[in-house]
Design an enzyme around this catalytic site. Structure first.
Site, PDB file in Angstrom:
ATOM      1  N   HIS A 271      37.540  18.959  60.183  1.00  0.00           N
ATOM      2  CA  HIS A 271      38.242  20.254  60.009  1.00  0.00           C
ATOM      3  C   HIS A 271      38.608  20.892  61.351  1.00  0.00           C
ATOM      4  CE1 HIS A 271      36.851  19.674  55.969  1.00  0.00           C
ATOM      5  NE2 HIS A 271      35.591  19.907  56.277  1.00  0.00           N
TER       6      HIS A 271
ATOM      7  N   SER B 111      34.490  14.811  55.298  1.00  0.00           N
ATOM      8  CA  SER B 111      33.760  15.978  55.790  1.00  0.00           C
ATOM      9  C   SER B 111      32.280  15.638  55.997  1.00  0.00           C
ATOM     10  CB  SER B 111      33.958  17.155  54.839  1.00  0.00           C
ATOM     11  OG  SER B 111      33.505  18.353  55.401  1.00  0.00           O
TER      12      SER B 111
END
Length: 225
Positions: free
Chosen positions: A151, A115
Site C-alpha cells: 500500500h 497485503s
C-alpha cells in the site's frame, strides 16, 4: 496485490501459470481476517471461471480439514489474504501452519498473497495489526530476507513510516509496492516485480549507513500486456 478488475485477477492467472498445472489445486488462507466467510465467497466467485480447483483452509473455530499438513502439501498454489498479519501468524504458529508453509515452499508449491499475505513471507513490515496507527512488525515467517511494505501509494503514512523505520534500522531494508504490484521470487531470489495495472510502482528501500535511507525504483512488468 489487489484484485482490481472483473474476472480472474492477472496475478492469480500468473500463479496458475507458475504452477505448471492445467488445473492446479489452489488453497486460500484467510486467517488475517478471522476466516471471514464473505472473503472466501468473494474469492470463489472471482475464480469461478478459472481452471483452478479452489479450496480453503479455515482455522476458526477449528480446522475444517482433518489433517492441515496433508491438505496444504497436496496443493499446487497457496494464496494468503490480507488483514492482520500479527494475528494471522500467531494463529498459524499455534496450529503449526508456519512450519507447514515452509515445507510447502521447499517442495515447490507456489506461495502468494495480498497485503498481510505479502508481508508474512518476509522478516516483517509495516502493519495496522495493533491499531489504526501503523507500526513495525518484526516477527513474520522470515522465509524471504528483508522487509515488505504494501500500500505504498494508497495509504499516506505508509511511505514515510517505512522509510523512517528502515533508516532507523527498526526494520531491515526491503521492498515497497504500490497497490496492484507484487514481487515474484524464485526460491529466495527476486526474479521480477509484476503488476495487475499499468501505473504501479515498486521500490527497494535500504539504510544508507548515515542514519538515512535510499529508495530505488524497480522495473515492473504489467501482467496484462
Amino acid at each position: 496485490m489487489m484484485l482490481p478488475r472483473g474476472g480472474i485477477p492477472y496475478h492469480v492467472e500468473h500463479a496458475i501459470a507458475l504452477s505448471g498445472k492445467s488445473a492446479p489445486r489452489l488453497c486460500v488462507l484467510n486467517q488475517a481476517v478471522g476466516d471471514d466467510p464473505a472473503y472466501y465467497l468473494r474469492f470463489y466467485d472471482r475464480l469461478a471461471d478459472s481452471p483452478a480447483e479452489v479450496r480453503h483452509l479455515s482455522l476458526f473455530p477449528m480446522p475444517n480439514v482433518a489433517d492441515p499438513e496433508d491438505f496444504l502439501l497436496s496443493q499446487d498454489i497457496i494464496f494468503v489474504g490480507g488483514g492482520s498479519v500479527a494475528n494471522m501468524i500467531a494463529v498459524w504458529r499455534v496450529h503449526g501452519i508456519d512450519q507447514i508453509l515452509r515445507k510447502a515452499w521447499q517442495s515447490g508449491i507456489v506461495l502468494a498473497g495480498s497485503s498481510a499475505g505479502g508481508i508474512c513471507w518476509f522478516e516483517g513490515g509495516t502493519t495496522d495489526s495493533f491499531g489504526a496507527k501503523l507500526r513495525p512488525y518484526t516477527d513474520a515467517l522470515g522465509m524471504l530476507a528483508g522487509s515488505f511494505c504494501p500500500h505504498y501509494n494508497s495509504e499516506e503514512l505508509r511511505r514515510p513510516l517505512y522509510q523512517q523505520l528502515v533508516a532507523d534500522r527498526m526494520l531491515p531494508g526491503g521492498l515497497a509496492c504500490d497497490d496492484g504490484v507484487g514481487a515474484h521470487y524464485i526460491d529466495d531470489s527476486l526474479a521480477e516485480m509484476v503488476a495487475d495495472r499499468t501505473d504501479g510502482g515498486a521500490y527497494r528501500v535500504e539504510p544508507d549507513g548515515a542514519d538515512g535511507y535510499t529508495e530505488t525504483r524497480l522495473p515492473v512488468r504489467f501482467l496484462g500486456a
